[in-house]
Design an enzyme around this catalytic site. Structure first.
Site, PDB file in Angstrom:
ATOM      1  N   HIS A 270     -11.837 -25.841  -2.435  1.00 17.50           N
ATOM      2  CA  HIS A 270     -10.449 -25.648  -1.991  1.00 17.50           C
ATOM      3  C   HIS A 270      -9.623 -26.929  -2.194  1.00 17.50           C
ATOM      4  CE1 HIS A 270      -7.330 -23.831   0.724  1.00 17.50           C
ATOM      5  NE2 HIS A 270      -7.070 -25.110   0.966  1.00 17.50           N
ATOM      6  N   GLU A 271     -10.128 -28.036  -1.689  1.00 14.24           N
ATOM      7  CA  GLU A 271      -9.361 -29.289  -1.789  1.00 14.24           C
ATOM      8  C   GLU A 271      -9.242 -29.746  -3.243  1.00 14.24           C
ATOM      9  OE1 GLU A 271      -7.642 -30.039   0.702  1.00 14.24           O
ATOM     10  OE2 GLU A 271      -8.740 -28.838   2.161  1.00 14.24           O
ATOM     11  N   HIS A 274      -6.229 -28.125  -4.688  1.00 12.70           N
ATOM     12  CA  HIS A 274      -5.023 -28.903  -4.354  1.00 12.70           C
ATOM     13  C   HIS A 274      -4.929 -30.140  -5.250  1.00 12.70           C
ATOM     14  CE1 HIS A 274      -3.489 -26.849  -0.817  1.00 12.70           C
ATOM     15  NE2 HIS A 274      -4.626 -26.930  -0.171  1.00 12.70           N
ATOM     16  N   GLU A 300      -0.749 -24.182  -1.809  1.00 12.19           N
ATOM     17  CA  GLU A 300      -1.876 -23.408  -1.289  1.00 12.19           C
ATOM     18  C   GLU A 300      -2.363 -22.397  -2.327  1.00 12.19           C
ATOM     19  OE1 GLU A 300      -3.102 -24.569   1.345  1.00 12.19           O
ATOM     20  OE2 GLU A 300      -4.609 -23.068   1.881  1.00 12.19           O
TER      21      GLU A 300
END
Ligand code: ZN
Length: 510
Positions: A270-271, A274, A300
Site C-alpha cells: 500500500h505505502e 503512494h 489513495e
C-alpha cells in the site's frame, strides 16, 4: 517543460522562486515530522513542536505576503502570456493562498492549540471507552471548523468547504450521488456473501514468521514494484505511512506483527503505491505546486490500486507466491487458491475501519461521511454521535460495537480537526477501480507482465496518466483524460460484484 520560457510574464519566474521556497519549508517540516515518528527521542517532543510551529509560521508569512498576492493577481490577469503548465501552477498557488490568507490569525492560533489538546483528550477517552470525556472538546472543534470554513468561503456550506481541502471539486451534492449507489449495492451484497459456506481454511494467515524474514520478503516485493531506494527508505512506524520531502526523498514505513505477516506485507504494498506516485512526479517541476499529487483521493487510488487490484490478484502472485514459498517453508503445502482467498477474505465481525477488508471498508467510510454531513448541517448533535454511529453500524454491517473504543472513538481524525477527510479513502477505491479498468483496456499485456515479474507496463501507464500530470488538471479532467469519463461508481461496484461472487462462489446473477 521549462520555467524560463521568454514568452512568460516576468512576474512568473519571481512567483516560481517564491513557490520553490515554500516547497523547501514544507519539505523541511516533512522531514521533522518523519523524524518525530521514527527516530526522535521522546524527550524532544516539546522542542520539536516549537520547531515545526516556527516553520509553519514562516510558511504562512511568506504565503500571505503582499508581494505574493500581487504576483498572483498579475499572473491571473495575464493569462495570455502563460502556457498551460504555468497557468495550472498559478491556479494551484492561488488556491493555497486563498485558503491560507482568509483565516484570521486568532483562529489559526485557536485551531493549533485546540488540536494539540484534543489529541491527548481523545487518547484518554478512547482508553476508557468514554465518549463523554471527549464530547466537550469535540463540540469545540466542530465550532472552530465551522468558523474556519465560514472564513474561507462564506457562500458555501461549511462541510463543502471542509471537503474541498481534501478533494477539490467533490462537494456533498456529488458525494451523495456516488456514495448512495455504492451503499445500496453493498449492504444486501455483503449480507449475501456472509451466507457463503464451505470456504477455504485461513488459519495459515496467523502462522508466526520472524520479523527479520518478513522485512526481507517485504523489501524484495517493494523493490520488484519499482520503488527506487536511491530516492527513498523503508522503516518501522506505529502507523504505516509514506512521508519525506518531495519526489527525490520518499520514505515509506510499515509495522511487523509475528503472527500476521500478510498485514505488514500488504501495508508495504500500500505505502509503495503512494511512494511510486511521489517518485513518479515531474521532477523538473518538483518544487512547484503543479507537480503535486492531485488530491487525497487520487493519492489513495495509487496505494489501493497496488494493494487491491494488483497485490490481491492472481497475476501478481503467479510471480511472487513461489518466491515467498522459498522464504516461508509453511507456505509450501498451501495451494494458490487458498492463499489468494486468505488475502481477500471478508471479516464480517470487524468494527475497526483501519482493519477492514476491501468489501466492508466503504461502508465504514460512508457511515462517517453521513455522520459528518449531518453534524455540520445541524441535523445531528455531537452528544448524539455514539447512538447514530451504532445505529448505522447495525443497519449497514449488521453488527453493533460493544463500546465507544470500538465505535465512535476509534479514529484519530476528529481529534486533529480533519473533518471531511474520510470520503477520500473510498473515492480512492473508486478511482483505483476506474484507473485499473482503463489501464487494462489501453495495455492488455499488464496482467501477463505482472505474472512474469514485469511491472513496467503498469507503471508506465500510471506514470503517463496519473503520476507525471500531478496537478496539471483538476481532478475530473485528469480522470477523464486517463479513463475517458469522470468518476463513475458503477466500475467499482462491478469490480466488487464480480470479484466476491467468484471468491465466495455465489450463484451468478447476484
Ligand atoms: Zn493510503
Amino acid at each position: 517543460m521549462t520555467l524560463t520560457n521568454p514568452a512568460l510574464s516576468p512576474a512568473y519566474p519571481e512567483l516560481t522562486r517564491r513557490l520553490a521556497d515554500l516547497s523547501a519549508i514544507e519539505e523541511a517540516i516533512g522531514i521533522l515530522q518523519w523524524d518525530q515518528e521514527i527516530v526522535m527521542p521522546p524527550g524532544a517532543a516539546d522542542a520539536r513542536a516549537r520547531q515545526i510551529a516556527t516553520l509553519a509560521v514562516l510558511h504562512h508569512e511568506r504565503l500571505t505576503h503582499p508581494r505574493h498576492l500581487e504576483l498572483l493577481s498579475t499572473l491571473q490577469g495575464d493569462g495570455g502570456g502563460l502556457d498551460d503548465v504555468a497557468r495550472a501552477n498559478v491556479r494551484e498557488a492561488a488556491r493555497d493562498h486563498r485558503r491560507a490568507s482568509r483565516i484570521p490569525p486568532d483562529l489559526v492560533r485557536a485551531w493549533g492549540e485546540a488540536t494539540v489538546k484534543a489529541h491527548e483528550i481523545w487518547v484518554d477517552a478512547r482508553k476508557h471507552a468514554d465518549f463523554e470525556r471527549f464530547r466537550p472538546m469535540l463540540e469545540h472543534l466542530v465550532e472552530l471548523a465551522q468558523r474556519r470554513a465560514a472564513a474561507i468561503d462564506p457562500h458555501r456550506t461549511s462541510y463543502d468547504v471542509l471537503l474541498d481541502e481534501f478533494e477539490p471539486g467533490m462537494p456533498m451534492a456529488r458525494l451523495d450521488t456516488v456514495f448512495a449507489p455504492l451503499r445500496d449495492f453493498l449492504v444486501p451484497f455483503i449480507a449475501q456473501v456472509k451466507t457463503a459456506t464451505d470456504l477455504p481454511d485461513v488459519g495459515w494467515l496467523h502462522t508466526p514468521v520472524p520479523v527479520d524474514l518478513q522485512r526481507e520478503a517485504g523489501e524484495a516485493i517493494v523493490r520488484a514494484m519499482g520503488y527506487d531506494f536511491h530516492y527513498g527508505r523503508l522503516d518501522v512506524a506505529v502507523h504505516p505511512f509514506c512521508g519525506g520531502a518531495g519526489p527525490t526523498d520518499v520514505r515509506i514505513t510499515t509495522r511487523y506483527k509475528e503472527t500476521h505477516f500478510t498485514g505488514s506485507l500488504m501495508a508495504m504494498v500500500h505505502e509503495t503505491g503512494h511512494a511510486l506516485y511521489e517518485q513518479g512526479r515531474n521532477r523538473d517541476l518538483g518544487d512547484q505546486p503543479v507537480s503535486r499529487p492531485r488530491s487525497y483521493g487520487i493519492h489513495e487510488s495509487q496505494s489501493l490500486l497496488w494493494e487491491k487490484q494488483v497485490g490481491q490478484g492472481a497475476p501478481f502472485w503467479t510471480w511472487h507466491f513461489p518466491r515467498l514459498q522459498e522464504r516461508y517453508a509453511f507456505l509450501r503445502g498451501l495451494d494458490f487458491e487458498t492463499f489468494l482467498f486468505g488475502l481477500n477474505r471478508v471479516d464480517f465481525g470487524n468494527f475497526i475501519r483501519v482493519d477492514a477488508d476491501e468489501l466492508t471498508y466503504p461502508l465504514h467510510v460512508i457511515l462517517r461521511y453521513e455522520i459528518e454531513r449531518d453534524l455540520f448541517s445541524g441535523k445531528l448533535a455531537v452528544r448524539d454521535l455514539p447512538e447514530a454511529w451504532n445505529a448505522k453500524m447495525q443497519a449497514y454491517l449488521g453488527i453493533t460495537p460493544p463500546d465507544a473504543r470500538l465505535g465512535v472513538l476509534q479514529d484519530v481524525h476528529w481529534s486533529s480537526g480533519s473533518f471531511g477527510y474520510f470520503p477520500s479513502y473510498t473515492l480512492g477505491a473508486m478511482y483505483a477501480a476506474q484507473f485499473w479498468r482503463a489501464a487494462l483496456r489501453d495495455v492488455p499485456g499488464i496482467p501477463d507482465g505482472l505474472a512474469t515479474g514485469d511491472v513496467g507496463p503498469l507503471v508506465g501507464w500510471l506514470r503517463t496518466h496519473v503520476h507525471r500530470p500531478g496537478s496539471r488538471w483538476e481532478t475530473d479532467e485528469l480522470v477523464r483524460r486517463a479513463t475517458g469519463e469522470a468518476l463513475e461508481p458503477a466500475h467499482f461496484i462491478d469490480y466488487l460484484r464480480a470479484k466476491y461472487t467468484r471468491l465466495y462462489r455465489l450463484p451468478a446473477g447476484v
